[in-house]
Design an enzyme around this catalytic site. Structure first.
Site, short mmCIF file in Angstrom:
data_model
loop_
_atom_site.label_atom_id
_atom_site.label_comp_id
_atom_site.label_asym_id
_atom_site.label_seq_id
_atom_site.Cartn_x
_atom_site.Cartn_y
_atom_site.Cartn_z
N ASN A 284 0.70 -1.09 0.16
CA ASN A 284 0.07 0.08 0.07
C ASN A 284 0.89 1.37 0.01
O ASN A 284 2.23 1.33 0.02
CB ASN A 284 -0.86 -0.08 1.18
CG ASN A 284 -0.29 0.07 2.56
OD1 ASN A 284 0.45 0.91 2.90
ND2 ASN A 284 -0.49 -1.01 2.97
N ASP B 288 -4.43 -6.05 5.32
CA ASP B 288 -5.24 -6.83 6.04
C ASP B 288 -5.24 -8.54 5.51
O ASP B 288 -5.75 -9.49 6.36
CB ASP B 288 -6.62 -6.40 5.76
CG ASP B 288 -6.84 -5.19 6.46
OD1 ASP B 288 -6.43 -4.94 7.53
OD2 ASP B 288 -7.55 -4.31 5.78
N PRO C 16 -2.59 -11.70 10.74
CA PRO C 16 -2.92 -11.50 12.17
C PRO C 16 -3.26 -9.78 12.44
O PRO C 16 -2.57 -8.85 11.82
CB PRO C 16 -1.88 -11.89 12.80
CG PRO C 16 -0.48 -11.93 11.88
CD PRO C 16 -1.38 -11.91 10.50
N LYS D 268 -13.50 1.31 15.97
CA LYS D 268 -12.27 0.40 16.00
C LYS D 268 -11.58 0.49 17.03
O LYS D 268 -10.82 -0.53 17.47
CB LYS D 268 -11.32 1.34 14.80
CG LYS D 268 -10.41 0.34 14.09
CD LYS D 268 -9.79 1.26 13.13
CE LYS D 268 -10.62 0.80 11.74
NZ LYS D 268 -9.82 1.55 10.53
N1 CTP Z 1 -3.47 -2.98 12.24
C1 CTP Z 1 -2.56 -3.86 12.83
N2 CTP Z 1 -2.68 -5.16 12.35
C2 CTP Z 1 -3.45 -5.35 11.01
C3 CTP Z 1 -4.22 -4.15 10.79
C4 CTP Z 1 -4.21 -2.94 11.49
O1 CTP Z 1 -1.81 -3.52 13.83
N3 CTP Z 1 -3.63 -6.58 10.53
C5 CTP Z 1 -3.23 -1.64 13.10
C6 CTP Z 1 -2.79 -0.46 12.38
O2 CTP Z 1 -1.54 -0.27 12.69
C7 CTP Z 1 -3.49 0.64 12.93
C8 CTP Z 1 -4.92 0.02 13.28
O3 CTP Z 1 -4.72 -1.51 13.38
O4 CTP Z 1 -3.21 1.20 14.17
C9 CTP Z 1 -6.26 0.25 12.30
O5 CTP Z 1 -5.78 0.21 10.99
P1 CTP Z 1 -6.68 0.44 9.90
O6 CTP Z 1 -6.07 -0.02 8.62
O7 CTP Z 1 -7.21 1.50 9.96
O8 CTP Z 1 -7.80 -0.70 10.36
P2 CTP Z 1 -8.20 -2.01 9.78
O9 CTP Z 1 -8.08 -3.08 10.98
O10 CTP Z 1 -7.19 -2.62 8.75
O11 CTP Z 1 -9.63 -1.81 9.60
P3 CTP Z 1 -10.36 -1.36 8.11
O12 CTP Z 1 -9.60 -1.83 6.88
O13 CTP Z 1 -11.65 -2.20 8.11
O14 CTP Z 1 -10.94 -0.18 8.29
#
Ligand code: CTP
Length: 404
Positions: free
Chosen positions: A211, A279, A307, A341
């Site tokens: 990304n 993700d 994870p 979140k």
């Molecule tokens: N994060 C993490 N591990 C993952 C995904 C996210 O540690 N596998 C952490 C990111 O570093 C951040 C927070 O979770 O602090 C939120 O990341 P974000 O991308 O906004 O959220 P997602 O969990 O990916 O949710 P979504 O994509 O559904 O918005």
């Protein structure tokens, strides 16, 4: 470790024969790991050249408030904001008088009037000027406002007279700087873990899913925590920016590796998860490069969930950091999504930012965020990622202090 790693000193060199000693001061500050930016006043320029100052500091030298290039590359407000300490050395009688009176008629005095950072002056002048009641009164005014002073020393002066007026020795100025910066070590003795950057999820040995995260925000947070004295481990995905000074950086590629590196970095007092973790990963990455097959349909990738590193650490039964901070990158319903979140992932605070197209947040230098906790919410004005990092590090220090 050198004494001043990652610390940022803004050195203002005003007119005086002692200005040559400021070149040595720059060299010694750099040796101790500090970043030194310099403002050279018109008077200062008569004694040392901008070229020597630039060569020693390895930074652009700032001279003129009305220079469009100076102002567009680095506004005078940013010059002070991106410093931990302002040092005026040598400080002439004239600059002390203008500081005391609040006059802002050049770049140096404008920055000095606009700053909220600690200021140290190293006066250097003729003994009669130093002992003049006007200078005494100016110095008393400045001291009452919290300006610290080192020197002047007594001895033979350049003007042929003897008495107090020589600029303090470089070693003494250095000691005063170290002393003032140590006083701000709010996180001394604390351990911090920060994640930053994207992750790369392999498809085969040459391709990956990734990304647009640049790592600027996470790296700035690691640097800001280190400046406050924390022992910081930064777990970073692949980025094109340098490792922050004074921080132990562990480089990883995938989310799985990032989780393992984070677990290895615990225990920590605070953990900040600023990485943009993928993700999903490719369920079965190919061991060899995938080849095109003549006439075959394009391949489909089968994905498996990664994870959640933040949630894993925030939900640790034993060894959970005292303060766990997540980021929420959102493109719509920013606050509601971020609040949800925070609860879902079990972290104490979440920093919500809008990364929708047009905000320029992803990859850019600026950020507009909300800090969201269980019972508190703050809307921060738009600011640089460095400034967000600094404010967050201060908030973290205050919270950990309250729980000590
Ligand atoms: N994060 C993490 N591990 C993952 C995904 C996210 O540690 N596998 C952490 C990111 O570093 C951040 C927070 O979770 O602090 C939120 O990341 P974000 O991308 O906004 O959220 P997602 O969990 O990916 O949710 P979504 O994509 O559904 O918005």
């Amino acid at each position: 470790m050198p004494l001043l790693v990652g610390r940022r000193v803004l050195l203002i060199i005003t007119g005086g024969i002692a200005a040559y000693k400021s070149l040595e001061l720059i060299r010694r500050l750099r040796e101790q790991g500090a970043r030194v930016r310099c403002i050279l006043t018109r008077g200062g320029e008569q004694f040392v050249t901008p070229l020597s100052v630039a060569a020693l500091s390895e930074e652009k030298v700032f001279q003129d408030i009305f220079s469009l290039t100076d102002e567009s590359e680095m506004g005078h407000i940013r010059l002070s904001r991106e410093a931990d300490l302002l040092v005026v050395a040598p400080a002439s009688a004239n600059v002390l008088a203008r500081m005391a009176a609040g006059i802002a008629d050049d770049l140096a005095t404008t920055v000095l009037l606009a700053t909220d950072k600690p200021v140290l002056v190293a006066p250097a002048m003729n003994v009669r000027m130093w002992e003049h009641p006007a200078t005494r009164a100016n110095m008393a005014t400045l001291a009452a406002r919290g300006v610290r002073r080192v020197g002047p020393a007594a001895g033979d002066l350049a003007c042929g007279e003897t008495g107090a007026g020589r600029m303090a020795e470089v070693a003494d100025i250095l000691a005063a700087i170290a002393d003032m910066l140590a006083a701000k070590a709010l996180l001394a003795g604390r351990r911090a873990l920060v994640t930053s950057g994207p992750t790369h999820e392999p498809i085969d040995p040459v391709r990956f899913i990734a990304n647009r995260s640049s790592g600027k925000q996470g790296h700035a947070i690691a640097a800001a925590l280190a400046r406050l004295g924390a022992e910081v481990t930064l777990v970073s995905g692949p980025v094109a920016i340098p490792d922050p000074p004074g921080v132990r950086t562990v480089r990883v590629e995938s989310a799985t590796d990032m989780l393992a590196a984070c677990q290895a970095a615990l225990p920590a007092d605070v953990a900040v998860f600023a990485a943009a973790v993928a993700d999903w990963r490719v369920a079965e990455p190919a061991a060899q490069k995938r080849k095109k097959q003549e006439g075959a349909p394009p391949p489909t990738l089968s994905l498996a969930p990664n994870p959640d590193i933040l949630a894993t650490v925030a939900r640790l039964e034993t060894g959970r950091p005292t303060l766990v901070v997540g980021f929420a990158a959102e493109t719509e319903n920013v606050l509601d999504n971020a609040r949800a979140k925070r609860r879902r992932k079990g972290c104490d605070w979440i920093v919500a930012n809008d990364v929708s197209t047009g905000t320029g947040t992803f990859g850019g230098d600026d950020n507009t965020v909300h800090l969201i906790g269980a019972d508190e919410e703050e809307a921060w004005p738009p600011m640089t990622k460095e400034a967000v990092a600094e404010r967050l590090a201060e908030r973290i220090a205050l919270r950990l202090e309250a729980r000590r």
